[in-house]
Design an enzyme around this catalytic site. Structure first.
Site, short mmCIF file in Angstrom:
data_model
loop_
_atom_site.label_atom_id
_atom_site.label_comp_id
_atom_site.label_asym_id
_atom_site.label_seq_id
_atom_site.Cartn_x
_atom_site.Cartn_y
_atom_site.Cartn_z
N PHE A 88 0.86 -1.18 0.00
CA PHE A 88 0.00 0.00 0.00
C PHE A 88 0.89 1.23 0.00
O PHE A 88 1.58 1.51 0.99
CB PHE A 88 -0.94 0.05 1.21
CG PHE A 88 -1.86 1.23 1.16
CD1 PHE A 88 -3.03 1.19 0.42
CD2 PHE A 88 -1.54 2.41 1.83
CE1 PHE A 88 -3.87 2.29 0.35
CE2 PHE A 88 -2.37 3.51 1.75
CZ PHE A 88 -3.54 3.46 1.01
N LYS A 126 3.31 11.80 6.81
CA LYS A 126 2.49 11.67 8.01
C LYS A 126 3.08 12.41 9.20
O LYS A 126 2.87 13.60 9.35
CB LYS A 126 2.22 10.19 8.29
CG LYS A 126 1.33 9.53 7.24
CD LYS A 126 0.80 8.20 7.69
CE LYS A 126 -0.01 7.51 6.59
NZ LYS A 126 -1.24 8.20 6.23
N ASP A 174 9.46 2.98 1.51
CA ASP A 174 8.32 3.80 1.88
C ASP A 174 8.16 3.71 3.40
O ASP A 174 7.66 2.73 3.93
CB ASP A 174 7.07 3.27 1.17
CG ASP A 174 5.80 4.05 1.52
OD1 ASP A 174 5.83 4.82 2.51
OD2 ASP A 174 4.78 3.86 0.84
#
Length: 404
Positions: A147, A261, A232
């Site tokens: 994801f 984030k 990531d």
């Protein structure tokens, strides 16, 4: 519209969202009005312990005062200049990222998905201009069950059917290999391979940890084949797993690092791609850009968010509290529990039945967590959570799972 009471306010707000908003999320029906630290308060005045931390965007806790001050101070000066002009905060953020991580250069963007797209573009251009791959032939390998975001190119290389359904046709040049399988990666590399993009720990898939030493072997394979290792760490980075970055558990360094984030502590969308001068140096004026990427407000917020991570030693807190939490969760006795796993304060309880009813009952006891991939309860509180609050939340989760 006249709201007659706080209780009707919650119902009315939910109704408005359902009526006028696209239904691309399935949130728990809690209408949050305010938050501080590890706690949130809904419009009816009920307090909940946050065990999701906005998918790791608020590692520093909600409304951290130091980040709030930086945001307010910068907002009163200038918020946006665009990259058509220079500003006072971008160079300082670039320096801070270099000093913290050791990477030569950084390219700030906004969302995590935008940073992933940036890394993909950089890798392909590096493959063609530096490695010498023929024009439009560069390939990128990705891990199954990945994801990395929701853009067309990203969902195009997802193995989750729902993420792809109805959104084709997709971009070419991506190849999937099983996550955690080093031989599959080795066999998938061709002369046209420019990069391997992977999460050190797969978050959305259910906090899936690879076999021990996986990243170390992956780094070696990529180095041997002149392939960029792109990690990531949008969710796993900035302390979540008990290290500043998850790759540090394997004592390696990627060629390209993607962060987001918690880079803003939840105040503002900020992401960045970090790499060497050789890789990010492929971009020339006009190749890539973002109106808001690198804006002074975002950079001031990010600088403050990074200082909190370092000054409050959040990776160490995550390591210590995470080990304690994992041990507690492993004591749960229920026929529904298939597995309990995690690293740092990033934990998962895998069930053999749908997880949402559990999350709803846990919410009713004052703790907010969320299901992923239908049967996994994901637990990721702010790294600033107190040991007492953590134990209180874990006890509520244990009670629900053992009683259902």
């Amino acid at each position: 519209m006249q709201l007659t009471s706080q209780y009707s306010a919650a119902n009315d707000l939910i109704a408005l969202e359902e009526k006028y908003g696209a239904h691309n999320y399935h949130p728990l029906d809690v209408v949050i009005e305010s938050a501080q630290g590890a706690w949130v308060t809904d419009v009816e005045g009920r307090r909940y312990l946050d065990f999701l931390a906005a998918y790791s965007a608020v590692n520093q806790g909600h409304c951290h005062p130091a980040i709030l001050r930086a945001m307010m101070e910068q907002a009163g000066k200038v918020a946006l200049t665009s990259r058509a002009f220079r500003n006072t905060q971008l160079p300082l953020l670039l320096r801070d990222l270099h000093d913290l991580t050791g990477f030569d250069m950084a390219l700030p963007m906004n969302s995590g998905a935008e940073a992933v797209e940036t890394a993909l573009k950089a890798a392909r251009k590096w493959g063609e201009k530096v490695k010498g791959i023929a024009k439009d032939r560069a390939e990128i390998i990705v891990g199954a069950n990945n994801f990395h975001g929701r853009t067309i190119s990203i969902v195009g290389f997802s193995t989750e059917p729902q993420y792809r359904d109805g959104f084709g046709p997709f971009s070419a040049g991506f190849r999937n290999v099983p996550f955690g399988d080093v031989e599959a990666l080795r066999n998938a590399i061709t002369p046209n391979t420019c990069a391997f993009l992977v999460e050190p720990i797969q978050g959305e898939a259910g906090i899936i940890l690879p076999p021990a030493g996986y990243l170390r072997e992956v780094a070696s394979i990529c180095r041997e084949n002149n392939v960029l290792l792109i990690l990531d760490e949008i969710q796993s980075g900035l302390g979540r797993t008990g290290k500043l970055f998850a790759y540090m558990h394997d004592q390696i360094a990627p060629d390209v690092l993607i962060i987001g984030k918690a880079l803003s502590g939840g105040f503002y969308p900020v992401s960045a791609v970090l790499s060497s001068r050789e890789v990010l140096g492929v971009f020339q004026p006009g190749d890539h850009g973002s109106t808001f990427g690198g804006n002074p407000l975002a950079c001031a917020v990010a600088r403050a968010a990074l200082r909190v991570v370092v000054d409050e030693d959040l990776p160490t807190r995550s390591a210590e509290l995470g080990a304690h939490a994992l041990a507690k969760l492993k004591q749960i006795r229920s026929p529904h529990v298939v597995d309990v796993r995690g690293l740092g304060l990033w934990l998962a309880i895998e069930l053999n039945v749908p997880a949402r009813p559990f999350c709803e009952q846990i919410r009713d006891r004052g703790v907010l967590c969320k299901e992923t991939h239908e049967k996994v309860i994901r637990i990721a509180p702010p790294l600033t959570i107190s040991p007492g609050d953590l134990d209180w939340g874990l006890e509520k989760i244990t009670q629900v799972i053992e009683q259902i």
